[in-house]
Write a protein that holds these residues in place. Structure first.
Motif, mmCIF file in Angstrom:
data_model
loop_
_atom_site.group_PDB
_atom_site.id
_atom_site.type_symbol
_atom_site.label_atom_id
_atom_site.label_comp_id
_atom_site.label_asym_id
_atom_site.label_seq_id
_atom_site.Cartn_x
_atom_site.Cartn_y
_atom_site.Cartn_z
ATOM 1 N N ALA A 1 -10.228 32.626 -8.702
ATOM 2 C CA ALA A 1 -10.104 31.288 -8.129
ATOM 3 C C ALA A 1 -9.400 30.382 -9.121
ATOM 4 O O ALA A 1 -9.651 30.456 -10.322
ATOM 5 C CB ALA A 1 -11.479 30.713 -7.784
ATOM 6 N N MET A 2 -8.527 29.539 -8.612
ATOM 7 C CA MET A 2 -7.921 28.510 -9.453
ATOM 8 C C MET A 2 -8.853 27.309 -9.489
ATOM 9 O O MET A 2 -9.428 26.930 -8.462
ATOM 10 C CB MET A 2 -6.549 28.097 -8.916
ATOM 11 N N SER A 3 -8.994 26.711 -10.641
ATOM 12 C CA SER A 3 -9.893 25.566 -10.797
ATOM 13 C C SER A 3 -9.534 24.433 -9.852
ATOM 14 O O SER A 3 -10.412 23.682 -9.406
ATOM 15 C CB SER A 3 -9.858 25.056 -12.241
ATOM 16 N N TYR A 4 -8.238 24.322 -9.535
ATOM 17 C CA TYR A 4 -7.772 23.192 -8.738
ATOM 18 C C TYR A 4 -7.657 23.517 -7.249
ATOM 19 O O TYR A 4 -7.315 22.642 -6.461
ATOM 20 C CB TYR A 4 -6.416 22.683 -9.253
ATOM 21 N N GLN B 1 -7.102 15.174 -3.986
ATOM 22 C CA GLN B 1 -7.595 14.368 -5.100
ATOM 23 C C GLN B 1 -8.261 15.253 -6.145
ATOM 24 O O GLN B 1 -8.050 15.087 -7.348
ATOM 25 C CB GLN B 1 -8.562 13.295 -4.601
ATOM 26 N N TRP B 2 -9.076 16.203 -5.693
ATOM 27 C CA TRP B 2 -9.690 17.162 -6.620
ATOM 28 C C TRP B 2 -8.597 17.937 -7.355
ATOM 29 O O TRP B 2 -8.648 18.102 -8.569
ATOM 30 C CB TRP B 2 -10.596 18.123 -5.849
ATOM 31 N N GLN B 3 -7.617 18.403 -6.600
ATOM 32 C CA GLN B 3 -6.590 19.264 -7.176
ATOM 33 C C GLN B 3 -5.788 18.547 -8.257
ATOM 34 O O GLN B 3 -5.580 19.094 -9.348
ATOM 35 C CB GLN B 3 -5.660 19.776 -6.071
ATOM 36 N N ILE B 4 -5.359 17.348 -7.986
ATOM 37 C CA ILE B 4 -4.576 16.605 -8.974
ATOM 38 C C ILE B 4 -5.413 16.303 -10.210
ATOM 39 O O ILE B 4 -4.942 16.386 -11.348
ATOM 40 C CB ILE B 4 -4.001 15.311 -8.362
ATOM 41 N N ASN B 5 -6.682 15.956 -9.997
ATOM 42 C CA ASN B 5 -7.569 15.679 -11.121
ATOM 43 C C ASN B 5 -7.735 16.919 -12.009
ATOM 44 O O ASN B 5 -7.709 16.834 -13.248
ATOM 45 C CB ASN B 5 -8.936 15.215 -10.607
ATOM 46 N N GLU B 6 -7.889 18.091 -11.378
ATOM 47 C CA GLU B 6 -8.045 19.331 -12.138
ATOM 48 C C GLU B 6 -6.744 19.734 -12.824
ATOM 49 O O GLU B 6 -6.759 20.239 -13.956
ATOM 50 C CB GLU B 6 -8.542 20.454 -11.224
ATOM 51 N N VAL B 7 -5.628 19.524 -12.168
ATOM 52 C CA VAL B 7 -4.332 19.828 -12.783
ATOM 53 C C VAL B 7 -4.098 18.938 -13.994
ATOM 54 O O VAL B 7 -3.596 19.384 -15.032
ATOM 55 C CB VAL B 7 -3.197 19.675 -11.745
ATOM 56 N N ASN B 8 -4.483 17.669 -13.867
ATOM 57 C CA ASN B 8 -4.353 16.765 -15.018
ATOM 58 C C ASN B 8 -5.112 17.306 -16.227
ATOM 59 O O ASN B 8 -4.666 17.165 -17.376
ATOM 60 C CB ASN B 8 -4.871 15.367 -14.654
ATOM 61 N N LYS B 9 -6.257 17.939 -15.982
ATOM 62 C CA LYS B 9 -7.034 18.506 -17.090
ATOM 63 C C LYS B 9 -6.289 19.644 -17.780
ATOM 64 O O LYS B 9 -6.517 19.912 -18.971
ATOM 65 C CB LYS B 9 -8.381 19.040 -16.571
ATOM 66 N N GLN C 1 -14.218 11.639 -12.134
ATOM 67 C CA GLN C 1 -15.255 12.432 -11.474
ATOM 68 C C GLN C 1 -14.981 12.408 -9.978
ATOM 69 O O GLN C 1 -15.134 11.381 -9.316
ATOM 70 C CB GLN C 1 -16.647 11.853 -11.766
ATOM 71 N N VAL C 2 -14.531 13.533 -9.441
ATOM 72 C CA VAL C 2 -14.201 13.615 -8.021
ATOM 73 C C VAL C 2 -15.329 14.334 -7.288
ATOM 74 O O VAL C 2 -15.747 15.423 -7.687
ATOM 75 C CB VAL C 2 -12.876 14.378 -7.807
#
Length: 380
Positions: free
Chosen positions: A194-197, A291-299, A372-373
C-alpha cells in the motif's frame, strides 16, 4: 545536399509550418511547438492518473507558474498500460514522472532518459496487515500470504524480507495483488502492499463491518521500508538524454523545473487549495481522499534541507544497490550493472533552485509541519 533533397526538406518544413498554423501553433528553431500567444508547448507524462501524487504540477498549471516562464504545459494521464519513461524516450512527451528503479531499468535496456530532479525524498510504500496477524516487521512475514503489485513495485518488499533472513521464493506465499485493497479486506492476503498516500488511506476510508465505523490506524500494523533501511527512490522527473544536448531544451528544462518546484512549494503551503485544484483537474477520487493524499505526499518531500528536487547521492546509491542485488520471485534483479554517468544530473535543478531562492520562494520547507487530516468514508 542535392537539389531534390533540398526541395524535399523545404517542402517538409513548409508542411510543418502549415500544420502548426492550422492548429494555432508555430515551431521554434529546435522543433518545439509554440502556442498562438508565444508560449512553448511542453508535455509531462504522469505514471498514473491525475491525483494528489502529482498535485505540484497541477498547481503549477493552475497558478500560472509555467505560463509566467513562457511554457504551456499539458499533463498526460498515465495508467496500467503506460510506461512514462518509454513515452519520454520515444519522443512522445518532453518530461516524465517515474520511479527511479523502473526508469533505470528502462535506461539499461536502451531508453535515452536522464533524471533531472528527485521530488520524493522518501519512499511512500508500506506493507500493511491487520493487527491480529502480529506482523511487527519483515521477519514476521515468514509463513504468511504476502501481496505485491509486481511491475517493479516489489523490490523494497523483497529487499526487506531478504535482509530479515526470509527467502521470498520459499518462506512466504506470494500473491499478485490488484491495485486495490479488496483481497486484503477479505483477508485473502495477510500483508498487502500500500502507498501511504493512496491504498492505506482507502483502508481508513472503509467501514469496519464489525463496528459499523471507519477503520482506524489502530486496526493495522505497517512496515515502513524507510525504517527498515531498504527504501528506494520513487517519484522523480526525467528528461530526454539526447535532447539535453540542445541549448534550447536545456533552457526549457530549467524553466520547467523552476515552475514545477514552485508548484510543490505552493501545495506545501496551500493544502486545501491544491486539493480543489486536483479535484478540478479530473481526479476520480474524492476531495477527502485528495486532501489526505497531498498531505502524505508533502511528508515525502518536506522538509528538504538541500532544496526540493535535489538528488541525494546516498539515497541514489542505496536504490542502485538494491536494484542490482535484490532478486524477485523469478530470480531477476532490476539492474544488472551500475547506471552510467548520464543517468542523472543536478545541473538543471540547481539552476532552478537558485532562481526560486532569488525570488524568495522557500525551497527547503525547514519549518514544515504536516496537517492532521481526518479520513472520510469513501474519501468523499
Amino acid at each position: 545536399m542535392t537539389e531534390t533533397a533540398l526541395r524535399l526538406r523545404t517542402a517538409l518544413a513548409l508542411a510543418a509550418v502549415v500544420a502548426a498554423t492550422l492548429t494555432g501553433c508555430s515551431t521554434t528553431d529546435s522543433g518545439s511547438e509554440t502556442t498562438a500567444d508565444g508560449l512553448t508547448k511542453v508535455t509531462l507524462q504522469l505514471q498514473w492518473f491525475k491525483q494528489g501524487q502529482f498535485a505540484g504540477y497541477l498547481a503549477a498549471v493552475d497558478q500560472g507558474f509555467y505560463e509566467k516562464l513562457g511554457l504551456s504545459v499539458e499533463i498526460l494521464d498515465g495508467g496500467t498500460d503506460i510506461v512514462p519513461q518509454t513515452v519520454l524516450a520515444q519522443g512522445q512527451a518532453d518530461y516524465a514522472v517515474a520511479w527511479v528503479p523502473k526508469a533505470l531499468a528502462s535506461r539499461e535496456a536502451g531508453a535515452g532518459i536522464t533524471e533531472i530532479a528527485q521530488i520524493f525524498q522518501k519512499s511512500g510504500t508500506k506493507q500493511v496487515s491487520f493487527k491480529s496477524e502480529n506482523i511487527a516487521g519483515p521477519a514476521e512475514l515468514r509463513g504468511k500470504t504476502v501481496g505485491n503489485w509486481g511491475y517493479g513495485n516489489e523490490f523494497e518488499l523483497f529487499a526487506g524480507m531478504t535482509k530479515a533472513g526470509i527467502d521470498p521464493a520459499e518462506d512466504v506465499t506470494l500473491v499478485q495483488q490488484q491495485f486495490d485493497m479488496n483481497a486484503f479486506l477479505a483477508k485473502d492476503i495477510a500483508a498487502a502492499q500500500a502507498m501511504s498516500y493512496n491504498e492505506y488511506a482507502q483502508l481508513l476510508e472503509t467501514k469496519n463491518p464489525a463496528t459499523g465505523k471507519l477503520y482506524t490506524a489502530d486496526d493495522f500494523t505497517t512496515i515502513d521500508w524507510n525504517d527498515e533501511g531498504v527504501a528506494m527512490l520513487q517519484d522523480a522527473l526525467w528528461a530526454n538524454t539526447e535532447k539535453l544536448k540542445d541549448s534550447e531544451y536545456q533552457d526549457q528544462t530549467v524553466k520547467f523545473l523552476t515552475a514545477s518546484l514552485q508548484g510543490w512549494a505552493f501545495c506545501r503551503d496551500n493544502l486545501d487549495k491544491c486539493r480543489d485544484i486536483t479535484v478540478a483537474a479530473g481526479s476520480t477520487l474524492g476531495a477527502g481522499h485528495q486532501q489526505w493524499q497531498i498531505n502524505e505526499v508533502n511528508k515525502l518531500i518536506w522538509p528538504s534541507p538541500a532544496g526540493i528536487g535535489t538528488i541525494d547521492k546516498t539515497a541514489w546509491d542505496r536504490t542502485v544497490t538494491i536494484a542490482k542485488n535484490t532478486k524477485n520471485a523469478e530470480g531477476a534483479t532490476v539492474l544488472t550493472k551500475d547506471p552510467d554517468a548520464q543517468a542523472y544530473t543536478t545541473e538543471y535543478v540547481t539552476k532552478a533552485l537558485d532562481q526560486l531562492t532569488a525570488a524568495g520562494v522557500d525551497v527547503t520547507g525547514a519549518s514544515y509541519q504536516p496537517t492532521q487530516v481526518t479520513p472520510t468514508e469513501g474519501g468523499r
